[in-house]
Design an enzyme around this catalytic site. Structure first.
Site, PDB file in Angstrom:
ATOM      1  N   CYS A 150       1.030  -1.319  -0.104  1.00 36.71           N
ATOM      2  CA  CYS A 150      -0.043  -0.004  -0.068  1.00 36.71           C
ATOM      3  C   CYS A 150       0.899   1.196  -0.025  1.00 36.71           C
ATOM      4  O   CYS A 150       1.973   1.158   0.597  1.00 36.71           O
ATOM      5  CB  CYS A 150      -0.862  -0.218   1.281  1.00 36.71           C
ATOM      6  SG  CYS A 150      -1.810   1.259   1.473  1.00 36.71           S
ATOM      7  N   GLU A 196       2.090  -4.776  -5.211  1.00 36.95           N
ATOM      8  CA  GLU A 196       0.924  -5.668  -5.016  1.00 36.95           C
ATOM      9  C   GLU A 196      -0.218  -5.051  -5.886  1.00 36.95           C
ATOM     10  O   GLU A 196      -0.426  -3.844  -5.747  1.00 36.95           O
ATOM     11  CB  GLU A 196       0.450  -5.912  -3.489  1.00 36.95           C
ATOM     12  CG  GLU A 196      -0.420  -6.764  -3.507  1.00 36.95           C
ATOM     13  CD  GLU A 196      -0.651  -6.944  -1.811  1.00 36.95           C
ATOM     14  OE1 GLU A 196      -1.974  -6.973  -1.434  1.00 36.95           O
ATOM     15  OE2 GLU A 196       0.067  -7.003  -1.106  1.00 36.95           O
TER      16      GLU A 196
END
Length: 438
Positions: free
Chosen positions: A300, A334
């Site tokens: 993140c 990710e």
């Protein structure tokens, strides 16, 4: 409030003189005063009269962060596009141009008919979110659950230090805190409060003046410029801080699902100090799994809105890649990336790929670039495709460029940086960090 009679709308969009949830309408946006195509997400009802005072709308061609409450008088029925009350293509954010093209919310002309793979590729390059229907069945279920839970923004603004920022998305703050239009956050520990006077009292008591954990990077920029620092924070050791950080981040990230299970993650928080290292204000952060089966180097990433367009996004990404290089890993973030994350990463990959091509006069393959930069080949191909510098021939991607074209692209990047005033460069020599033993 008297009920407004609605003319011209489809019968299925109207119920008892008010728009149904899901109805397609025209709404006047508060941020630019334009009439835009929108969808009704929710309605606010006057309990005394039973009338609608305002509607919560999603603008069809814009990101969800632009969703807002609109007074009922600024919402009207959307009949056929040919009878739209004078709203223009520019006002609605995207109308059919005629022929086989339409304009997207990014102002990009897209072909009307695409194959499934071409559509996915187009969406990736132009940062268009894939429709739920294009996701795998299980992901469709989770996506619809996420949309239902987070469809209405709960907190509308947040005060952190000297900055007050409008929020973008729903965040699951507990109980009454999630019902406040404005929250007050401590700029050091991110404890959340409902009242300014509570924050004032907390400031006198808070012992933190910088993020907890270990400072692993210190970057002096010279006289009258802030000192930049990265702080490495173990989610298992500083659980409350990391949970508060994640709740704050969710106000600006749509698909972030990490709120409370922070133990498996390391957090790298970037700060500015303008008072000789006495206090440190958080600029942004990224998190990464301690053990990633897919060898992701970032889970993140967020740059706070008050610090965006200053080069901090690229600075955070550079830190994540330096960590993975020292681990001997070809890192990648990710997925899924947010729309702004996609823009930041593609810009970052493109800049470094162009620089490598320029230094080597273009005599490099995708594999050469991957080895040199420790970027994954798929990310390099993505960057080259966005620059139109790659062709697919006999089952492999071939770089198709010339020194002149590369130099033109580099000048374009330099011009954008000059306009934005962002000249930050991450310096690996300032990083005091060794990878943990496996």
């Amino acid at each position: 409030m008297a009920m407004k009679e609605i003319d011209g709308g489809d019968a299925e969009d109207v119920d008892g003189g008010r728009f149904r949830v899901g109805a397609n309408v025209w709404a006047t946006a508060s941020f630019d005063g334009k009439s835009r195509r929108a969808e009704i997400v929710d309605a606010s009802i006057d309990e005394s009269t039973g009338g609608v005072t305002s509607y919560y709308v999603h603008y069809c061609e814009l990101n969800k962060r632009c969703d807002e409450w609109v007074e009922a008088g600024r919402v009207r029925a959307r009949a056929e596009d040919g009878r739209n009350g004078g709203a223009s293509a520019s006002a609605s954010g995207g109308e059919l141009l005629g022929g086989d093209e339409k304009i997207s919310g990014e102002g990009v002309v897209a072909p009307k008919t695409l194959t499934r793979n071409s559509k996915r590729r187009y969406n990736e390059i132009h940062n268009v979110d894939a429709p739920v229907e294009d996701l795998p069945p299980l992901d469709q279920v989770y996506e619809r659950m996420h949309e239902e839970r987070t469809k209405v923004k709960n907190v509308h603004s947040v005060e952190i230090g000297r900055h007050e920022m409008d929020t973008w998305y729903y965040s699951p703050y507990p109980d009454d805190f999630g019902k406040c239009s404005k929250l007050y956050l401590c700029q050091y520990c991110f404890k959340y409060m409902r009242k300014a006077k509570t924050l004032m009292k907390h400031r006198d008591e808070c012992e933190l003046k910088h993020p907890p954990g270990k400072r692993v990077y210190r970057h002096p920029q010279g006289k009258e410029k802030p000192v930049l620092s990265f702080w490495e924070i173990d989610g298992a050791h500083f659980k409350m801080y990391c949970q508060n950080l994640c709740l704050m981040a969710k106000l600006f990230l749509d698909h972030k699902t990490l709120y409370f299970d922070v133990e498996p993650f390391m957090f790298y928080v970037l700060t500015e100090s303008t008072d000789g290292d006495k206090t440190h204000d958080v600029v942004g952060y990224f998190s990464k799994e301690k053990v990633s089966v897919d060898e992701y180097n970032l889970s993140c990433i967020l740059t706070l809105p008050a610090y965006q367009r200053k080069g901090y996004g690229s600075f955070l990404i550079s830190m994540s890649y330096e960590l993975s290089r020292r681990q001997g890993i070809y890192g990648t973030p990710e997925r899924p990336l947010s729309d702004l994350g996609q823009v930041s990463y593609r810009s970052y990959w493109s800049r470094f790929v162009l620089d490598a091509l320029h230094k080597n006069r273009g005599n490099l393959s995708v594999k050469d670039l991957s080895t040199m930069l420790m970027f994954r080949e798929a990310d390099i191909v993505s960057a080259l495709q966005s620059l139109n510098l790659v062709k697919y021939w006999k089952g492999q991607h071939i770089i198709s460029s010339s020194p002149k074209i590369v130099e033109e692209h580099l000048r374009s990047f330099e011009k954008k940086s000059a306009i934005a005033g962002s000249h930050l460069e991450f310096n690996p020599e300032f990083l005091k960090w060794t990878p943990p033993k496996r």
